[in-house]
Design a protein around this motif. Structure first.
Motif, PDB file in Angstrom:
ATOM      1  N   ALA A  22       0.822  -1.229   0.024  1.00  0.00           N
ATOM      2  CA  ALA A  22      -0.005  -0.082   0.027  1.00  0.00           C
ATOM      3  C   ALA A  22       1.016   1.240  -0.026  1.00  0.00           C
ATOM      4  CB  ALA A  22      -1.033   0.053   1.178  1.00  0.00           C
ATOM      5  N   THR A  26       1.097   3.966  -3.198  1.00  0.00           N
ATOM      6  CA  THR A  26       0.957   5.441  -2.788  1.00  0.00           C
ATOM      7  C   THR A  26       1.696   6.318  -3.294  1.00  0.00           C
ATOM      8  OG1 THR A  26      -0.490   4.594  -0.779  1.00  0.00           O
ATOM      9  CG2 THR A  26       0.189   6.948  -0.935  1.00  0.00           C
ATOM     10  N   SER A  43     -11.130   8.435  -0.565  1.00  0.00           N
ATOM     11  CA  SER A  43     -11.631   6.851  -0.562  1.00  0.00           C
ATOM     12  C   SER A  43     -11.041   6.306   0.696  1.00  0.00           C
ATOM     13  CB  SER A  43     -11.083   6.416  -1.756  1.00  0.00           C
ATOM     14  OG  SER A  43     -11.267   6.904  -3.007  1.00  0.00           O
ATOM     15  N   LEU A  44      -9.997   6.518   1.342  1.00  0.00           N
ATOM     16  CA  LEU A  44      -9.493   5.773   2.168  1.00  0.00           C
ATOM     17  C   LEU A  44     -10.359   6.059   3.568  1.00  0.00           C
ATOM     18  CD1 LEU A  44      -5.721   5.697   1.905  1.00  0.00           C
ATOM     19  CD2 LEU A  44      -7.209   3.742   1.520  1.00  0.00           C
ATOM     20  N   CYS A  48     -12.661   3.907   5.923  1.00  0.00           N
ATOM     21  CA  CYS A  48     -12.502   3.867   7.382  1.00  0.00           C
ATOM     22  C   CYS A  48     -13.792   3.854   7.870  1.00  0.00           C
ATOM     23  CB  CYS A  48     -11.359   4.768   7.750  1.00  0.00           C
ATOM     24  SG  CYS A  48      -9.611   4.398   7.369  1.00  0.00           S
TER      25      CYS A  48
END
Length: 104
Positions: A22, A26, A43-44, A48
């Motif tokens: 990840a 990124t 989006s993250l 979450c």
């Protein structure tokens, strides 16, 4: 280092390769498409929140049928019930993740 400590350390690091992947992806996105970092962060954030809300939705809908209230090692019937409770929780969390992931 005794075997139990080593086992605990390896257990905590089992997700390590995914975290490294990840971070690498990124960095690649930030290098190739820096304008997309905001979209990635958004989006993250939604994912979450979906995981958090799914967990608490399950706890609020089923306050007396939580998986931690059952001991799967004590009784085979309780093991089946515990497995179903865990499956229920996973489905509710997955539904919340999908709702926020596919939504606005």
């Amino acid at each position: 280092m005794n075997p139990q400590t080593r086992h605990n350390l390896l257990d905590k690091l089992r997700i390590g390769p995914w975290l490294i992947l990840a971070i690498i992806t990124t960095l690649v996105v930030s290098f190739l498409y820096p304008h997309q970092l905001g979209v990635l962060l958004w989006s993250l954030t939604k994912l979450c929140w979906g995981a958090y809300l799914g967990y608490w939705i399950d706890r609020s809908i089923f306050p007396y049928a939580r998986p931690d209230g059952f001991n799967p090692d004590r009784d085979p019937k309780e093991r089946t019930l515990w497995e179903l409770l865990m499956l229920r929780r996973a489905l509710i969390i997955a539904a919340a993740l999908l709702a926020l992931g596919l939504g606005v």
